[in-house]
Design a protein around this motif. Sequence first.
Motif, mmCIF file in Angstrom:
data_model
loop_
_atom_site.group_PDB
_atom_site.id
_atom_site.type_symbol
_atom_site.label_atom_id
_atom_site.label_comp_id
_atom_site.label_asym_id
_atom_site.label_seq_id
_atom_site.Cartn_x
_atom_site.Cartn_y
_atom_site.Cartn_z
ATOM 1 N N LYS A 13 4.089 -7.942 1.351
ATOM 2 C CA LYS A 13 2.835 -7.321 0.938
ATOM 3 C C LYS A 13 1.725 -7.719 1.896
ATOM 4 C CE LYS A 13 -0.337 -5.189 -1.308
ATOM 5 N NZ LYS A 13 -0.385 -3.706 -1.256
ATOM 6 N N TYR A 15 -2.207 -6.834 2.187
ATOM 7 C CA TYR A 15 -3.317 -6.129 1.540
ATOM 8 C C TYR A 15 -4.119 -5.344 2.586
ATOM 9 C CZ TYR A 15 -2.634 -8.281 -3.046
ATOM 10 O OH TYR A 15 -2.127 -8.644 -4.263
ATOM 11 N N ALA A 16 -4.914 -4.400 2.096
ATOM 12 C CA ALA A 16 -5.714 -3.547 2.995
ATOM 13 C C ALA A 16 -6.605 -4.402 3.905
ATOM 14 C CB ALA A 16 -6.553 -2.585 2.168
ATOM 15 N N SER A 17 -6.960 -5.602 3.400
ATOM 16 C CA SER A 17 -7.803 -6.496 4.207
ATOM 17 C C SER A 17 -7.046 -7.056 5.416
ATOM 18 C CB SER A 17 -8.250 -7.675 3.339
ATOM 19 O OG SER A 17 -7.110 -8.419 2.925
ATOM 20 N N HIS A 20 -1.719 -11.171 4.593
ATOM 21 C CA HIS A 20 -0.275 -11.108 4.353
ATOM 22 C C HIS A 20 0.060 -11.980 3.139
ATOM 23 C CE1 HIS A 20 3.620 -10.334 6.802
ATOM 24 N NE2 HIS A 20 3.808 -10.160 5.526
ATOM 25 N N ALA A 21 0.173 -11.372 1.960
ATOM 26 C CA ALA A 21 0.295 -12.150 0.722
ATOM 27 C C ALA A 21 1.731 -12.501 0.358
ATOM 28 C CB ALA A 21 -0.360 -11.390 -0.424
ATOM 29 N N THR A 47 0.526 -11.541 -7.108
ATOM 30 C CA THR A 47 0.909 -10.395 -6.279
ATOM 31 C C THR A 47 2.363 -10.022 -6.555
ATOM 32 O OG1 THR A 47 -0.646 -11.086 -4.560
ATOM 33 C CG2 THR A 47 1.094 -9.560 -3.898
ATOM 34 N N SER A 50 2.734 -8.553 -10.007
ATOM 35 C CA SER A 50 2.050 -7.254 -10.068
ATOM 36 C C SER A 50 2.897 -6.169 -9.404
ATOM 37 C CB SER A 50 0.686 -7.331 -9.385
ATOM 38 O OG SER A 50 -0.124 -8.274 -10.040
ATOM 39 N N VAL A 56 0.744 -3.209 -8.319
ATOM 40 C CA VAL A 56 0.419 -3.296 -6.892
ATOM 41 C C VAL A 56 1.611 -2.717 -6.131
ATOM 42 C CG1 VAL A 56 0.138 -4.955 -4.986
ATOM 43 C CG2 VAL A 56 -1.133 -5.287 -7.113
ATOM 44 N N SER A 59 4.340 -3.434 0.478
ATOM 45 C CA SER A 59 4.273 -2.837 1.814
ATOM 46 C C SER A 59 5.668 -2.458 2.269
ATOM 47 C CB SER A 59 3.638 -3.822 2.796
ATOM 48 O OG SER A 59 2.379 -4.222 2.324
#
Length: 314
Positions: A13, A15-17, A20-21, A47, A50, A56, A59
Amino acid sequence: MSSPIISVRNLDKVYASGFHALRDVSLDIRRGEIFALLGPNGAGKTTLISIICGIVKASSGSVTVDGHDIVRDYRAARSTIGLVPQELSTDTFEKVFATLRFSRGLFGKAPDPAHIEKVLRELSLWDKRDSKIMTLSGGMKRRVLIAKALAHEPSILFLDEPTAGVDVELRHDMWRMVRRLRDEGATIILTTHYIEEAEEMADRIGVIAKGELVVVEDKATLMRKLGRKQLTLSLRERLAAVPAALADQPLELAQDGHALVYTFDTQTEETGIAALLKRLAEQGIDFKDLHSSESSLEEIFVGLVHGKPQEAAA
Ligand SMILES: Nc1ncnc2c1ncn2[C@@H]1O[C@H](COP(=O)(O)OP(=O)(O)OP(=O)(O)O)[C@@H](O)[C@H]1O
């Protein structure tokens, strides 16, 4: 063994920011177990759950829940899951009983007032069934969140940081309920950063740090590894190797040959230290000092989280 109830494969995953979660997380959850996902703040626990619950989007990678792909077969996957989130998003004018009835309906389940009554009674909410949620105390709202997650009789229950900020009474009620659900065949996954919580509740423990799953282990095995103690003997004279006559002992050479480290299990009756000391004397090995240390769960956890998984996995 029966097939896993949840199967997570190579999950990533970002995130759009750009953060790298989760990194290449693969995990199987066994049917009917209590699994604790243990990790510090920001490790990626929320994460991960979710994504499994379809809130969520991953990716890359895939998840199946009871055989249903969470993307292609979202409704079927989601209906098997009850999620108790961290956040209280229940500040509504709705009444307690009505909220549960509605929640059950959302999952396409036939009305069952008897089930809702049972859930409310178990969570000491029956007296509040006609109260508006916004009028309840924080602890009561939390109980409503749990009740809501159980309204559609899910076979899998996720609890995200269930005991953060809850009082002792609710914690006990919660654990009683979790055990009862497990006895009835449900699978429970909880996230926590309290080691004691994982230790008390879980059958298996997964440790997550910086988006990576660093260890997944049966609790008993993990505890056994953690229950080890070490006795370090500082030698008067340096040894080049552990003497062959002591090869049967759990001994290692340390400090460039200036110390012997003896590892023993604190859970057994005999540590074997007396016998060891006798045999060292027989070998003419003299030491000037000795001290023991215990690897606590805390230490192991910190070690894992700081990127030394091999030590705990040894
Ligand atoms: N929507 C988002 N956009 C960008 N970054 C996010 C988003 N949601 C979470 N993160 C980041 O991803 C990381 C993992 O967050 P996550 O909530 O999964 O951690 P956690 O292990 O559940 O932590 P906690 O115990 O604090 O809830 C954190 O650094 C967080 O800031």
